[in-house]
Motif scaffolding. Structure first.
Motif, mmCIF file in Angstrom:
data_model
loop_
_atom_site.group_PDB
_atom_site.id
_atom_site.type_symbol
_atom_site.label_atom_id
_atom_site.label_comp_id
_atom_site.label_asym_id
_atom_site.label_seq_id
_atom_site.Cartn_x
_atom_site.Cartn_y
_atom_site.Cartn_z
ATOM 1 N N TYR A 1 -1.939 -6.239 -5.630
ATOM 2 C CA TYR A 1 -1.490 -4.970 -5.026
ATOM 3 C C TYR A 1 -2.161 -4.735 -3.674
ATOM 4 O O TYR A 1 -1.484 -4.425 -2.679
ATOM 5 C CB TYR A 1 -1.800 -3.809 -5.978
ATOM 6 C CG TYR A 1 -1.483 -2.457 -5.371
ATOM 7 C CD1 TYR A 1 -0.181 -1.970 -5.349
ATOM 8 C CD2 TYR A 1 -2.494 -1.671 -4.801
ATOM 9 C CE1 TYR A 1 0.127 -0.728 -4.781
ATOM 10 C CE2 TYR A 1 -2.200 -0.446 -4.229
ATOM 11 C CZ TYR A 1 -0.894 0.013 -4.220
ATOM 12 O OH TYR A 1 -0.605 1.227 -3.647
ATOM 13 N N THR B 1 3.545 -11.107 -2.304
ATOM 14 C CA THR B 1 4.312 -11.197 -1.069
ATOM 15 C C THR B 1 4.346 -12.649 -0.572
ATOM 16 O O THR B 1 3.294 -13.287 -0.453
ATOM 17 C CB THR B 1 3.678 -10.302 0.013
ATOM 18 O OG1 THR B 1 3.714 -8.944 -0.430
ATOM 19 C CG2 THR B 1 4.421 -10.428 1.325
ATOM 20 N N GLU C 1 5.365 -11.429 -7.952
ATOM 21 C CA GLU C 1 4.963 -10.125 -7.437
ATOM 22 C C GLU C 1 4.171 -10.237 -6.131
ATOM 23 O O GLU C 1 3.931 -9.243 -5.452
ATOM 24 C CB GLU C 1 4.104 -9.385 -8.472
ATOM 25 C CG GLU C 1 4.829 -9.102 -9.788
ATOM 26 C CD GLU C 1 3.931 -8.390 -10.796
ATOM 27 O OE1 GLU C 1 2.909 -7.799 -10.357
ATOM 28 O OE2 GLU C 1 4.234 -8.435 -12.006
ATOM 29 N N ASN D 1 -0.889 -7.249 -1.055
ATOM 30 C CA ASN D 1 0.476 -6.930 -0.640
ATOM 31 C C ASN D 1 0.505 -5.758 0.338
ATOM 32 O O ASN D 1 1.231 -5.771 1.343
ATOM 33 C CB ASN D 1 1.333 -6.594 -1.856
ATOM 34 C CG ASN D 1 1.704 -7.824 -2.671
ATOM 35 O OD1 ASN D 1 1.554 -8.952 -2.219
ATOM 36 N ND2 ASN D 1 2.203 -7.605 -3.880
ATOM 37 N N GLU D 2 -0.278 -4.718 0.039
ATOM 38 C CA GLU D 2 -0.311 -3.536 0.902
ATOM 39 C C GLU D 2 -0.891 -3.866 2.271
ATOM 40 O O GLU D 2 -0.398 -3.396 3.299
ATOM 41 C CB GLU D 2 -1.122 -2.418 0.235
ATOM 42 C CG GLU D 2 -0.453 -1.802 -0.981
ATOM 43 C CD GLU D 2 0.876 -1.146 -0.621
ATOM 44 O OE1 GLU D 2 0.893 -0.310 0.302
ATOM 45 O OE2 GLU D 2 1.891 -1.507 -1.248
ATOM 46 N N HIS E 1 -0.880 -6.830 3.688
ATOM 47 C CA HIS E 1 0.097 -7.666 4.381
ATOM 48 C C HIS E 1 1.187 -6.811 5.008
ATOM 49 O O HIS E 1 1.591 -7.035 6.160
ATOM 50 C CB HIS E 1 0.710 -8.681 3.404
ATOM 51 C CG HIS E 1 1.643 -9.652 4.058
ATOM 52 N ND1 HIS E 1 2.961 -9.341 4.364
ATOM 53 C CD2 HIS E 1 1.451 -10.934 4.488
ATOM 54 C CE1 HIS E 1 3.535 -10.374 4.944
ATOM 55 N NE2 HIS E 1 2.648 -11.362 5.029
ATOM 56 N N LYS E 2 1.652 -5.824 4.266
ATOM 57 C CA LYS E 2 2.681 -4.916 4.770
ATOM 58 C C LYS E 2 2.199 -4.164 6.009
ATOM 59 O O LYS E 2 2.952 -3.902 6.945
ATOM 60 C CB LYS E 2 3.070 -3.924 3.670
ATOM 61 C CG LYS E 2 4.244 -3.019 4.014
ATOM 62 C CD LYS E 2 4.443 -1.946 2.941
ATOM 63 C CE LYS E 2 4.676 -2.569 1.582
ATOM 64 N NZ LYS E 2 4.929 -1.523 0.548
ATOM 65 N N GLN F 1 7.359 -8.374 8.392
ATOM 66 C CA GLN F 1 8.246 -9.196 7.572
ATOM 67 C C GLN F 1 7.452 -9.843 6.440
ATOM 68 O O GLN F 1 6.506 -10.598 6.692
ATOM 69 C CB GLN F 1 8.919 -10.272 8.431
ATOM 70 C CG GLN F 1 9.774 -9.702 9.557
ATOM 71 C CD GLN F 1 10.531 -10.777 10.296
ATOM 72 O OE1 GLN F 1 11.180 -11.624 9.683
ATOM 73 N NE2 GLN F 1 10.446 -10.752 11.627
ATOM 74 N N ASP F 2 7.861 -9.561 5.221
ATOM 75 C CA ASP F 2 7.071 -10.042 4.084
ATOM 76 C C ASP F 2 7.146 -11.552 3.889
ATOM 77 O O ASP F 2 6.357 -12.134 3.136
ATOM 78 C CB ASP F 2 7.470 -9.320 2.801
ATOM 79 C CG ASP F 2 8.917 -9.589 2.393
ATOM 80 O OD1 ASP F 2 9.589 -10.407 3.046
ATOM 81 O OD2 ASP F 2 9.380 -8.966 1.414
ATOM 82 N N SER F 3 8.068 -12.213 4.574
ATOM 83 C CA SER F 3 8.195 -13.670 4.435
ATOM 84 C C SER F 3 7.314 -14.436 5.415
ATOM 85 O O SER F 3 7.224 -15.664 5.338
ATOM 86 C CB SER F 3 9.657 -14.088 4.636
ATOM 87 O OG SER F 3 10.090 -13.750 5.944
#
Length: 353
Positions: A140, A295, A293, A143-144, A146-147, A152-154
């Protein structure tokens, strides 16, 4: 007999030193109190203050000179060494005594301090359920972050800062760790790119601490997600945490508490990778359920580091170096050698659970 006395004394002293250091493994509380949290913090600060202002690695220059002088000595006195000259072997053993004593006095005794989980009053074991819980937390958080850093999550998070800029930013990561343990306050800065980056890369190392000068050295070629946490790792060694797994753990909590989100992201996905690897070994089914889950860009950051090391994998220099370092770890109170790195998962789980 008198002419052999200096050689016998130097050999005896070396043996006594080795026995004494091995005996210290059984007295970690004494080492912790009188050395690691007693005199060493003053030694470490003095070394960082004394050499930190020099813009290049004094220790690397010192190592090169020592190697050149050693080779010259061996060439000049080769015949005497081969014929077991008493005088030359006395010189050799006296030198070994001085180097070994200085190494331990300057930093090496930290190998015999209390385990970090005892210092921080953490458990040293954990359940599969606790591992899964902490891994989910790290997923979690990663992911946060990274966002926050990549729209772009990729795509991977791009680390553009130079190592020199990161050297300036890194110490603030330790400012909030005094509440965790007073010995984690950093003080004077002495972090530098290694002048020996090329051989360091072929040997498979991201960085190292020079115990003779107190300088933290980094591989100057690395410029990816690993860089911030690598710097914090070497700084953790400077604080007296000699074992690799413990330095990794301290680097993670220093990075997570850093005000800069890039340091936070570096530390978070570094810790996540450790936990994912452990989860895969202990519960492959849970790993496969959790993997989607994460990213995708995080795995791209992992791949960047793997791609960096790819051309240097399995070369002869790396194999010899890694085998030598594994032996070094075993000789310095890490009986499982490089496998003791997995202990960082136990520290992470029990700290964050």
């Amino acid at each position: 007999m008198k002419k052999w006395l200096p050689l016998l004394l130097s050999i005896t002293l070396l043996v006594v030193q080795i026995i004494m250091y091995r005996a210290l493994r059984h007295f970690p509380e004494i080492v912790e109190r009188w050395y690691s949290t007693g005199i060493y913090p003053y030694i470490g600060r003095a070394m960082r203050f004394g050499l930190g202002w020099i813009p290049f690695s004094f220790g690397d220059v010192f190592y090169v000179l020592v190697i050149l002088l050693a080779v010259r000595w061996l060439i000049v006195h080769f015949k005497e060494v081969v014929t077991l000259s008493r005088k030359r072997y006395t010189q050799l053993f006296v030198t070994l005594n001085v180097v070994l004593a200085f190494f331990h006095a300057a930093w090496g005794l930290n190998y015999y301090r209390q385990p970090l989980h005892k210092i921080l009053e953490l458990e040293s074991t954990y359940t599969d359920e606790e591992l899964l819980k902490v891994t989910r937390q790290l997923v979690y958080t990663s992911n946060e972050l990274h966002k926050q850093l990549q729209s772009q999550d990729s795509l991977a998070v791009d680390f553009k800062r130079s190592q020199a800029d990161l050297f300036e930013l890194a110490p603030s990561g330790f400012e909030n760790l005094g509440s965790v343990d007073p010995s984690l306050t950093y003080g004077p800065n002495s972090i530098k790119k290694s002048l020996l980056t090329l051989p360091l890369t072929y040997m498979g190392y991201s960085g190292y601490l020079n115990p003779m000068t107190g300088e933290a050295q980094t591989n100057g070629y690395i410029n990816n997600y690993k860089t911030p946490v690598l710097i914090l790792h070497e700084m953790s060694h400077q604080l007296g945490f000699a074992k690799e797994n413990e330095a990794n753990f301290i680097a993670v909590i220093a990075g997570m508490k850093h005000v800069d989100p890039y340091f936070q992201y570096s530390a978070s996905i570094f810790a996540l990778r450790y936990c994912l690897n452990d989860l895969y070994l202990k519960d492959p089914e849970a790993f496969e359920l959790l993997r989607p889950e994460i990213t995708p860009g995080i795995f791209k950051n992992y791949k960047e580091l793997d791609d960096f090391w790819g051309p240097y994998d399995d070369n002869v220099i790396e194999k010899v170096s890694q085998a030598s370092y594994n032996t070094y770890l075993q000789a310095n109170n890490q009986p499982d050698g490089m496998r003791t790195y997995s202990y960082v998962v136990a520290l992470l789980v029990n700290y964050y659970k």
